[in-house]
Design a protein around this motif. Structure first.
Motif, PDB file in Angstrom:
ATOM      1  N   GLU A 192       0.823  -1.214   0.000  1.00  8.45           N
ATOM      2  CA  GLU A 192       0.000   0.000   0.000  1.00  8.45           C
ATOM      3  C   GLU A 192       0.856   1.264   0.000  1.00  8.45           C
ATOM      4  N   ILE A 193       1.982   1.232   0.683  1.00  6.45           N
ATOM      5  CA  ILE A 193       2.893   2.396   0.668  1.00  6.45           C
ATOM      6  C   ILE A 193       3.437   2.603  -0.743  1.00  6.45           C
TER       7      ILE A 193
ATOM      8  N   PHE B 282       0.799   4.111  -2.770  1.00  6.95           N
ATOM      9  CA  PHE B 282       0.642   5.540  -2.473  1.00  6.95           C
ATOM     10  C   PHE B 282       1.635   6.360  -3.296  1.00  6.95           C
TER      11      PHE B 282
ATOM     12  N   TRP C 158      -3.958   6.948  -0.872  1.00  3.32           N
ATOM     13  CA  TRP C 158      -3.959   5.867   0.102  1.00  3.32           C
ATOM     14  C   TRP C 158      -5.287   5.119   0.000  1.00  3.32           C
TER      15      TRP C 158
ATOM     16  N   GLN D 169      -7.668   2.858   2.074  1.00  2.00           N
ATOM     17  CA  GLN D 169      -8.132   2.170   3.281  1.00  2.00           C
ATOM     18  C   GLN D 169      -8.951   0.923   2.941  1.00  2.00           C
TER      19      GLN D 169
END
Length: 159
Positions: free
Chosen positions: A111-112, A115, A121, A123
């Motif tokens: 996920e980073i 990003f 991002w 969720q």
């Protein structure tokens, strides 16, 4: 050679297809490991044979899988793109193979990277990934047949 993904309709089609994959594995007396590899390739385009070709591996896991389902009937809190089954199944795979702490590091690392790649991002992806990891651990302990009730409970819009 890339083939066009088979498109099916939503959550119910995902659950039905998954049950069919479980039945095939059981009929052929294949292992849970084989089942996880089969659904990872089918729904998330994860092919371990591609690990020796890292670029190809990354291209596959970031593209549409062979079988697509769309978003219909999936719980809205886990949907952030047109293929929630893909992200979820990828983390069932990760949760099956890795201890929980390492699986969570993969989820957060993925996920980073997303990003930085896309500038946003997700969720819903974190929620879906966490469910996938927990479900993958459950499959490791209890076999493929534990998966459909978990999916029904946690991924369905009506769950």
């Amino acid at each position: 050679m890339t083939t066009k993904p088979t498109e099916q309709k939503g959550f119910n089609a995902f659950l039905q297809d998954l049950n069919e994959q479980i039945a095939k594995v059981q009929q052929q007396n294949r292992s849970t490991r084989d089942f996880v590899l089969q659904i990872a390739e089918r729904y998330a385009y994860i092919r371990l044979a591609d690990l020796v070709h890292p670029i190809r591996f990354l291209q596959h896991i970031s593209s549409l899988p062979p079988v697509c389902f769309g978003t219909g009937g999936f719980r809205k809190s886990i949907v952030d793109d047109q293929e929630p089954a893909r992200h979820y199944t990828a983390f069932v795979f990760v949760g099956y193979w890795l201890p929980t702490v390492l699986a969570l590091l993969v989820l957060w690392g993925w996920e980073i990277l997303g990003f930085f790649r896309y500038g946003q991002w997700s969720q819903p992806d974190i929620r879906s990934g966490n469910l996938g990891i927990r479900h993958g651990r459950a499959v490791r302990k209890g076999g493929p047949t534990v998966l459909p009730p978990l999916i029904q409970r946690d991924l369905s819009e009506r769950g």
